[in-house]
Design a protein around this motif. Sequence first.
Motif, PDB file in Angstrom:
ATOM      1  N   ARG A 126       0.522  10.979   2.607  1.00 52.86           N
ATOM      2  CA  ARG A 126      -0.663  11.775   2.344  1.00 52.86           C
ATOM      3  C   ARG A 126      -0.999  11.743   0.860  1.00 52.86           C
ATOM      4  NH1 ARG A 126      -0.983  17.991   4.357  1.00 52.86           N
ATOM      5  NH2 ARG A 126      -3.050  18.447   3.563  1.00 52.86           N
ATOM      6  N   LYS A 127      -2.285  11.698   0.564  1.00 53.73           N
ATOM      7  CA  LYS A 127      -2.702  11.706  -0.839  1.00 53.73           C
ATOM      8  C   LYS A 127      -2.506  13.094  -1.419  1.00 53.73           C
ATOM      9  CE  LYS A 127      -6.072   8.026  -0.468  1.00 53.73           C
ATOM     10  NZ  LYS A 127      -7.437   7.599  -0.674  1.00 53.73           N
ATOM     11  N   LYS A 128      -2.135  13.143  -2.690  1.00 45.19           N
ATOM     12  CA  LYS A 128      -1.917  14.416  -3.363  1.00 45.19           C
ATOM     13  C   LYS A 128      -3.257  15.054  -3.693  1.00 45.19           C
ATOM     14  CE  LYS A 128       2.372  12.951  -5.512  1.00 45.19           C
ATOM     15  NZ  LYS A 128       3.072  12.708  -6.758  1.00 45.19           N
ATOM     16  N   THR A 129      -3.274  16.367  -3.630  1.00 45.10           N
ATOM     17  CA  THR A 129      -4.488  17.072  -4.049  1.00 45.10           C
ATOM     18  C   THR A 129      -4.436  17.243  -5.560  1.00 45.10           C
ATOM     19  OG1 THR A 129      -3.405  19.202  -3.690  1.00 45.10           O
ATOM     20  CG2 THR A 129      -4.720  18.318  -1.866  1.00 45.10           C
TER      21      THR A 129
ATOM     22  N   HIS B 283       0.849  -1.190   0.000  1.00 44.90           N
ATOM     23  CA  HIS B 283       0.000   0.000   0.000  1.00 44.90           C
ATOM     24  C   HIS B 283       0.882   1.237   0.000  1.00 44.90           C
ATOM     25  CE1 HIS B 283      -3.491  -2.463   0.878  1.00 44.90           C
ATOM     26  NE2 HIS B 283      -2.794  -3.054   1.833  1.00 44.90           N
ATOM     27  N   LYS B 284       0.446   2.256  -0.712  1.00 47.53           N
ATOM     28  CA  LYS B 284       1.187   3.508  -0.715  1.00 47.53           C
ATOM     29  C   LYS B 284       1.036   4.171   0.637  1.00 47.53           C
ATOM     30  CE  LYS B 284       1.009   4.589  -5.599  1.00 47.53           C
ATOM     31  NZ  LYS B 284       0.622   5.563  -6.619  1.00 47.53           N
TER      32      LYS B 284
END
Length: 191
Positions: free
Chosen positions: A117-120, A113-114
Amino acid sequence: MAKYSYEFKKKMVDAYLRGEGGYKYLSSVYGPHIKDIQKWVNNYQSFGDEGLMRSRQQVKYSFEKKLSVVEFYLSNEVSYQELAVQEGITNPSMIARWVSSFRIAGPDALRPHKKGRKKTLDKSKINNKSQEVEEKTIDTSAEHVKELEDELLKLRIENAFLKELRRLRLEDEAKMRERRSSSTASEENSD
């Protein structure tokens, strides 16, 4: 910094192997927990000096490797320690985590799993994503087959686990009946 140095671990293992004392004695004299000394001795006996050295790089295991190890553990009567030695994994508790995750969430729990924080996304990227989604809906058959294969593998492993559980339960019941019959026979003989 590591809690215990290589030299200290080697000293504990050598003391144990020379017969200077058992795990409990060495723990009381030198301080490390009994389980730590046992792990060091097992790692040394399995992997030599490398088993005592603290690895600076984190070993990444592939999804297929994790799945095969979990499948082997669930379908055979082998301990985490024995399986770790057999597969060349220095940390048996890692296998325990894989098995636990597999039992809770299935094969997907073993996939990488990555992290972070997810990128906006800005609006131009959102438009590109919608175009990609339209293209992906065309070719879902291969993805669907992969999902079905994963589900089939999970069910096979679960089936093997349940069969083994049933076998063990039947053995326990047979032993209990045998104990009861032997105790009633001994009571009859004493009368």
